[in-house]
Design a protein around this motif. Structure first.
Motif, PDB file in Angstrom:
ATOM      1  N   THR A  38       1.279  -1.109  -0.296  1.00 30.75           N
ATOM      2  CA  THR A  38      -0.056   0.088  -0.243  1.00 30.75           C
ATOM      3  C   THR A  38       0.870   1.470  -0.005  1.00 30.75           C
ATOM      4  O   THR A  38       1.740   1.421   0.675  1.00 30.75           O
ATOM      5  N   ALA A  39       0.367   2.211  -0.787  1.00 32.69           N
ATOM      6  CA  ALA A  39       1.268   3.566  -1.315  1.00 32.69           C
ATOM      7  C   ALA A  39       0.444   4.535  -0.853  1.00 32.69           C
ATOM      8  O   ALA A  39      -1.073   4.449  -1.036  1.00 32.69           O
ATOM      9  N   MET A  40       0.534   5.235  -0.317  1.00 29.81           N
ATOM     10  CA  MET A  40       0.753   6.881   0.319  1.00 29.81           C
ATOM     11  C   MET A  40       0.105   7.976  -0.729  1.00 29.81           C
ATOM     12  O   MET A  40       1.645   8.411  -1.153  1.00 29.81           O
ATOM     13  N   THR A  41      -0.189   8.409  -1.561  1.00 30.52           N
ATOM     14  CA  THR A  41       0.078   9.820  -2.032  1.00 30.52           C
ATOM     15  C   THR A  41      -0.479  11.695  -1.667  1.00 30.52           C
ATOM     16  O   THR A  41      -1.693  11.551  -1.679  1.00 30.52           O
ATOM     17  N   ILE A  42       0.604  12.095  -0.989  1.00 31.31           N
ATOM     18  CA  ILE A  42       0.041  13.431  -0.663  1.00 31.31           C
ATOM     19  C   ILE A  42       0.235  15.007  -1.690  1.00 31.31           C
ATOM     20  O   ILE A  42       1.032  14.813  -2.334  1.00 31.31           O
ATOM     21  N   ALA A  43      -0.784  15.529  -2.176  1.00 34.15           N
ATOM     22  CA  ALA A  43      -1.139  15.932  -3.359  1.00 34.15           C
ATOM     23  C   ALA A  43      -2.504  16.649  -3.562  1.00 34.15           C
ATOM     24  O   ALA A  43      -3.291  16.765  -3.055  1.00 34.15           O
ATOM     25  N   GLY A  44      -2.045  17.184  -4.574  1.00 35.93           N
ATOM     26  CA  GLY A  44      -3.930  18.111  -5.070  1.00 35.93           C
ATOM     27  C   GLY A  44      -4.310  17.091  -5.766  1.00 35.93           C
ATOM     28  O   GLY A  44      -4.153  16.396  -6.077  1.00 35.93           O
ATOM     29  N   ILE A  54      -4.529  11.355   0.777  1.00 37.75           N
ATOM     30  CA  ILE A  54      -4.164  12.600   1.114  1.00 37.75           C
ATOM     31  C   ILE A  54      -3.999  14.238  -0.569  1.00 37.75           C
ATOM     32  O   ILE A  54      -3.725  14.160  -0.453  1.00 37.75           O
ATOM     33  N   ILE A  55      -5.560  14.417   0.163  1.00 42.09           N
ATOM     34  CA  ILE A  55      -5.241  15.819  -1.014  1.00 42.09           C
ATOM     35  C   ILE A  55      -4.999  17.286  -0.170  1.00 42.09           C
ATOM     36  O   ILE A  55      -6.475  17.279   0.671  1.00 42.09           O
ATOM     37  N   ALA A  73      -6.723   9.664   9.428  1.00 44.67           N
ATOM     38  CA  ALA A  73      -7.508   8.331   9.329  1.00 44.67           C
ATOM     39  C   ALA A  73      -7.303   6.377   8.692  1.00 44.67           C
ATOM     40  O   ALA A  73      -7.460   5.639   8.718  1.00 44.67           O
ATOM     41  N   VAL A  74      -6.089   7.338   7.672  1.00 43.69           N
ATOM     42  CA  VAL A  74      -5.888   6.407   6.906  1.00 43.69           C
ATOM     43  C   VAL A  74      -4.777   5.680   7.607  1.00 43.69           C
ATOM     44  O   VAL A  74      -4.887   4.537   7.681  1.00 43.69           O
TER      45      VAL A  74
END
Length: 440
Positions: A4-10, A36-37, A65-66
């Motif tokens: 599982t990967a996460m992106t913190i971006a627009g 994560i927006i 939350a994630v």
């Protein structure tokens, strides 16, 4: 378990970059993506019209939350538009000690500023030291390093400067360096060579860093991830398509869909072979030169897009026998029939040749098949028989028929060709013919 990967971006409302590009890339590489927006943009293929930053407190709520439920193997950052957003992202990543890939997004490829000038220094001071790797393009590398980049030598110097600012490793991506990426890690420079694909595209930088994030989450080394990212982005750019008036979004799942289509074609032909090999009487329809069944992928444009049986189908001990396996590019002869039929009707993607006889033609008519023909003696000089003959027959009846035949010529066996939407359909027509031929 799935990584599982996460992106913190627009979020790009046009679907070409940011969160949209990252999640498509993760999925294409078999990694579950979380997001994560940080900002919502009013954006299309022509540029960013406006943007709205998500309050830092709510960015933190998304993250908590994630992370409170899902194990994250690697995280990447993209659009972090303000100093406050950079700081909260850095604090959260540092707290959870997550491997971090930084895509220092400063402007949209289609046009528009995505990082406020006052946030650049905060990114350098707070975020860079947390990263496994940072992946600036040439423009971003110039901003971070403070130097002009004109060639690979300059890009290498800039990468070293950025590393000295705190980044563990740096990849200066080569869209402006004749397609070569510069990887600087552990005091060494490595050239990740590729090809420069011309044409403006949207989302390539996001996609590149997302590939690296996905590969690192699966345990790849940084060098392995960098090579994978280069190849993946080149494919995604090659398969990009226009959806608006501006830059074309890269196509992250194009190669996945293409592979799936090819698998379905091969499977369909294999099922067709099972049908005809187990059909009583089919061996009587095999010509002296053997027969073959072929099928193309959607939008096939060359022989390599058409699969057929290697070595054809022959009669062995009065039974049909496939000499070779099913492969793409196995028969240029029957592939040209399919390609020509698809030129007139792109749904008619399959063909099979069977033995010519008057009785077979009568049976085809009795079964209600539409029939057309061409005469080899009418063929213009310098033309390919199959392309010209199939075109001539189709033009005569105004559609792609079920059957196209010719009565042969000097050194050429007379032949009937069955056409259909897929290999199973043409095999079904052949077995109907074989069953009905018993009356003769």
């Amino acid at each position: 378990m799935m990584k599982t990967a996460m992106t913190i971006a627009g979020a790009d409302s046009g679907g070409g970059a940011g969160i949209a590009a990252d999640l498509k890339t993760f999925a294409a590489l078999g990694v579950h993506g979380t997001c994560i927006i940080t900002s919502v943009t009013a954006q299309n293929t022509q540029g960013v019209l406006n943007s709205f930053d998500i309050p830092p407190d709510f960015i933190e709520e998304q993250f908590e939350a994630v992370i409170g439920d899902i194990k994250i193997d690697c995280v990447k950052t993209g659009m972090l538009s303000s100093p406050e957003i950079v700081r909260v992202a850095a604090r959260l990543v540092k707290k959870e000690k997550l491997p971090l890939v930084i895509d220092p997004v400063m402007a949209a490829e289609a046009g528009g500023t995505l990082l406020k000038s006052e946030a650049v220094q905060v990114l350098i001071e707070d975020l860079l030291p947390l990263s496994v790797v940072v992946t600036p393009n040439v423009s971003e590398a110039q901003r971070l390093s403070g130097m002009k980049i004109r060639d690979i030598s300059d890009a290498s110097k800039a990468a070293k400067i950025i590393s000295e600012l705190g980044a563990k490793s740096v990849i200066v991506t080569g869209g402006h360096l004749k397609g070569t990426d510069i990887l600087y890690s552990n005091g060494e420079f490595i050239l990740i060579k590729g090809k420069l694909i011309k044409g403006g595209t949207h989302g390539s930088g996001c996609t590149h860093s997302a590939v690296i994030t996905a590969q690192l989450s699966k345990g790849a080394t940084l060098i392995e991830a960098a090579h994978c990212a280069k190849e993946f982005v080149e494919q995604a750019i090659t398969l990009s398509f226009k959806i608006g008036k501006g830059a074309a979004p890269v196509n992250q799942i194009g190669h996945v869909l293409a592979d799936a289509q090819r698998f379905r074609v091969i499977r369909n032909i294999e099922q067709a072979l099972d049908l005809i090999i187990n059909s009583q009487g089919f061996s009587d329809l095999i010509p002296e030169v053997g027969c073959n069944v072929a099928m193309g992928i959607p939008n096939a444009s060359s022989v390599s897009d058409i699969a057929a049986v290697s070595g054809r189908i022959v009669r062995l001990k009065n039974e049909p026998h496939a000499v070779g396996c099913v492969a793409f590019g196995a028969s240029s002869h029957i592939a040209r029939i399919v390609l020509t039929a698809m030129h007139y009707n792109d749904l008619m993607r399959a063909s099979m040749n069977i033995r010519y006889s008057e009785e077979t033609l009568i049976t085809c008519g009795d079964l209600g098949f539409s029939i057309a023909s061409f005469r080899r003696e009418d063929e213009p000089q310098g033309m390919s028989t199959m392309e010209w003959g199939v075109s001539d027959a189709i033009n005569r009846v105004g559609k792609v028929p079920d059957v196209i035949y010719d009565k042969g010529g000097v050194g050429k066996e007379a032949m009937i060709r069955l056409l259909g939407r897929d290999a199973m359909e043409v095999a079904g027509k052949a077995t109907k013919i074989a069953g009905a031929m018993k009356k003769f």
